[in-house]
Write an enzyme that holds these catalytic residues in place. Sequence first.
Site, mmCIF file in Angstrom:
data_model
loop_
_atom_site.group_PDB
_atom_site.id
_atom_site.type_symbol
_atom_site.label_atom_id
_atom_site.label_comp_id
_atom_site.label_asym_id
_atom_site.label_seq_id
_atom_site.Cartn_x
_atom_site.Cartn_y
_atom_site.Cartn_z
ATOM 1 N N LYS A 71 0.845 -1.196 0.000
ATOM 2 C CA LYS A 71 0.000 0.000 0.000
ATOM 3 C C LYS A 71 0.888 1.256 0.000
ATOM 4 O O LYS A 71 0.699 2.168 -0.782
ATOM 5 C CB LYS A 71 -0.899 -0.036 1.234
ATOM 6 C CG LYS A 71 -1.882 1.088 1.311
ATOM 7 C CD LYS A 71 -2.785 0.913 2.526
ATOM 8 C CE LYS A 71 -3.589 2.181 2.750
ATOM 9 N NZ LYS A 71 -4.383 2.127 3.957
ATOM 10 N N GLU A 127 -3.492 -5.881 15.700
ATOM 11 C CA GLU A 127 -3.009 -4.597 15.177
ATOM 12 C C GLU A 127 -4.124 -3.555 15.294
ATOM 13 O O GLU A 127 -3.865 -2.367 15.418
ATOM 14 C CB GLU A 127 -2.553 -4.747 13.714
ATOM 15 C CG GLU A 127 -1.647 -3.617 13.253
ATOM 16 C CD GLU A 127 -0.925 -3.882 11.936
ATOM 17 O OE1 GLU A 127 0.242 -4.306 11.959
ATOM 18 O OE2 GLU A 127 -1.533 -3.670 10.873
ATOM 19 N N GLY A 131 -4.602 -1.845 5.383
ATOM 20 C CA GLY A 131 -3.803 -3.015 4.976
ATOM 21 C C GLY A 131 -4.406 -4.331 5.434
ATOM 22 O O GLY A 131 -4.567 -5.267 4.648
ATOM 23 N N ARG A 132 -4.776 -4.415 6.716
ATOM 24 C CA ARG A 132 -5.244 -5.707 7.249
ATOM 25 C C ARG A 132 -6.680 -6.021 6.851
ATOM 26 O O ARG A 132 -7.209 -7.068 7.206
ATOM 27 C CB ARG A 132 -5.056 -5.763 8.767
ATOM 28 C CG ARG A 132 -5.639 -4.592 9.522
ATOM 29 C CD ARG A 132 -5.145 -4.569 10.968
ATOM 30 N NE ARG A 132 -5.592 -3.390 11.700
ATOM 31 C CZ ARG A 132 -4.970 -2.218 11.689
ATOM 32 N NH1 ARG A 132 -3.885 -2.058 10.961
ATOM 33 N NH2 ARG A 132 -5.424 -1.200 12.383
#
Length: 531
Positions: free
Chosen positions: A192, A338, A252-253
């Site tokens: 990303k 996270e 991202g996750r």
Amino acid sequence: MAKHKKDSGKKISDYFDEDPNRVNELALSWESFYVDYSKNLLDKETIDLLISMAHEAGLEKAIKSYFEGENINETENRAVLHTALRQLNPASIEIHGDDILPKIELVKKQMFDFADQVISGDWKGYTGKAIRHIVNIGIGGSDLGPAMVTEALAFYGNHLDVTFVSNVEGDHVEEVIKKIDPETTLFIIVSKSFTTQETLSNANTLRKWFLNQAPESAISNHFIAVSTHLKMVTQFGISEENIFPMNDWVGGRFSLWSTVGLSICLAIGPKHFEDLLSGAGKMDQHFRTADFHENIPVILALITVWYNNFWEVETEAIIPYSQYLRSLPAYLQQAIMESNGKGVDRNGEVVKYQTGNIIWGASGTNAQHAFFQLMHQGTKMIPADFIGFAKPLHQGNDHQDKLMSNFFAQTQALMQGKNAEAVRKELSNQGISAEKIEALVPFKVFEGNRPTNTIFIEQLTPNNLGALIAMYEHRIFVQGVIWNIFSYDQWGVELGKQLANNILKDFEEEALGHHDPSTRKLIQHYKKFRN
Ligand code: F6P
């Protein structure tokens, strides 16, 4: 909560004795999911109280803000809209006055057309051969989601062999190199930010290796990138038509639904990828519209909060009874930890309560032969999600009943336990002496009363997997709202990156006095081997 105090001596089995209808009241059926949460240390009243707490925390409004693209990722000033990528009846969503829907459709088409070309063999390598290997170069959300889903849906896979390289450790990339042929390999660089050390190091190493065997002009047949930073990708040497864009409103996750999922799309084809999206889309609908009492992500999130904040339990295990889902716990570790591993609330104040819990797990039945001893007889309470599928993907063998009997038996054993009387009876039936029996009893007793959720799904299909992942995503969201923390940033990963960059420079320096004594000694020790 007074309710916690009042019920703290109660066992799960007591709740069953009190309420013959418990199993119906504390279970949810949705699509092909059956979620049984009756084997928990709570009752309907507890759920009602937890739901009131969710209302007080403003959960309805928060859900609306989430799906409507408000900048709920406040510290990065971004919306959180991975859900826009999988809408069932795509509706326009505006971000800062722009409708993002046409772009979503366009990029999806670009991705599906490309996947079709590669799968059909129309996309050729530089020597005219079709592609056989895909190497996904990425880390964290640019690796874990695609890798987990590709593995989970291997049954639906085609002839393409998809490999993932993530670690900055050179040995990882060298082992990948051993398996691939430059003429038939497609490299997908997924980042990303396009600044991630691991990904860029691996991409550079693989490009160098590739160019040792192929001309520079071959890069365009073999290197693809997925990123929000198009300029940096072109500087790396990838032409614009080989770039699949992503947006900053996809974290991202939570990005496997976007172009980050290109390797999934290549592995299973656009049709199955679309099914994955639509399963997630259905779960989104359920989460947005179902009453909290009927809402799977809400109920599961509140159960986690119940143990985390009232029982002071620190960990939660995820046990999928499917070898295909063996990487689900690792994927969820990033998604959950996270997101909710935060010690400061939304006002920037240090929290005075527990937030994100520790996630771990492995596939059953393997896990039974590894860490279940501690779950059954250890000193810690470990609430666990048991995930299982009623129908296997491969027919014609006699394994499924064995798998399912274990799946059901474990949650039963964790709840029921085995008392001293039952142990005595069992040993005496085996003809063991009374003295020996008494010596053995303490070791063979299971105290039970260990809570679990059973997430029982008809079959492991792309659709159901999409729904399962989305279920966890929304559970994370709900917990973030209750804990009043920001779930969509990840500042906690930055310090280590900064210090690693400093230390990398210091490998060439003599003076190490600015490091603490322990780190200084470790660097010196390393330098002895390095030189
Ligand atoms: O580990 C931190 C992190 O930023 C994750 O959130 C992200 O998934 C990963 O690094 C990879 O980032 P990128 O896709 O920008 O390379």
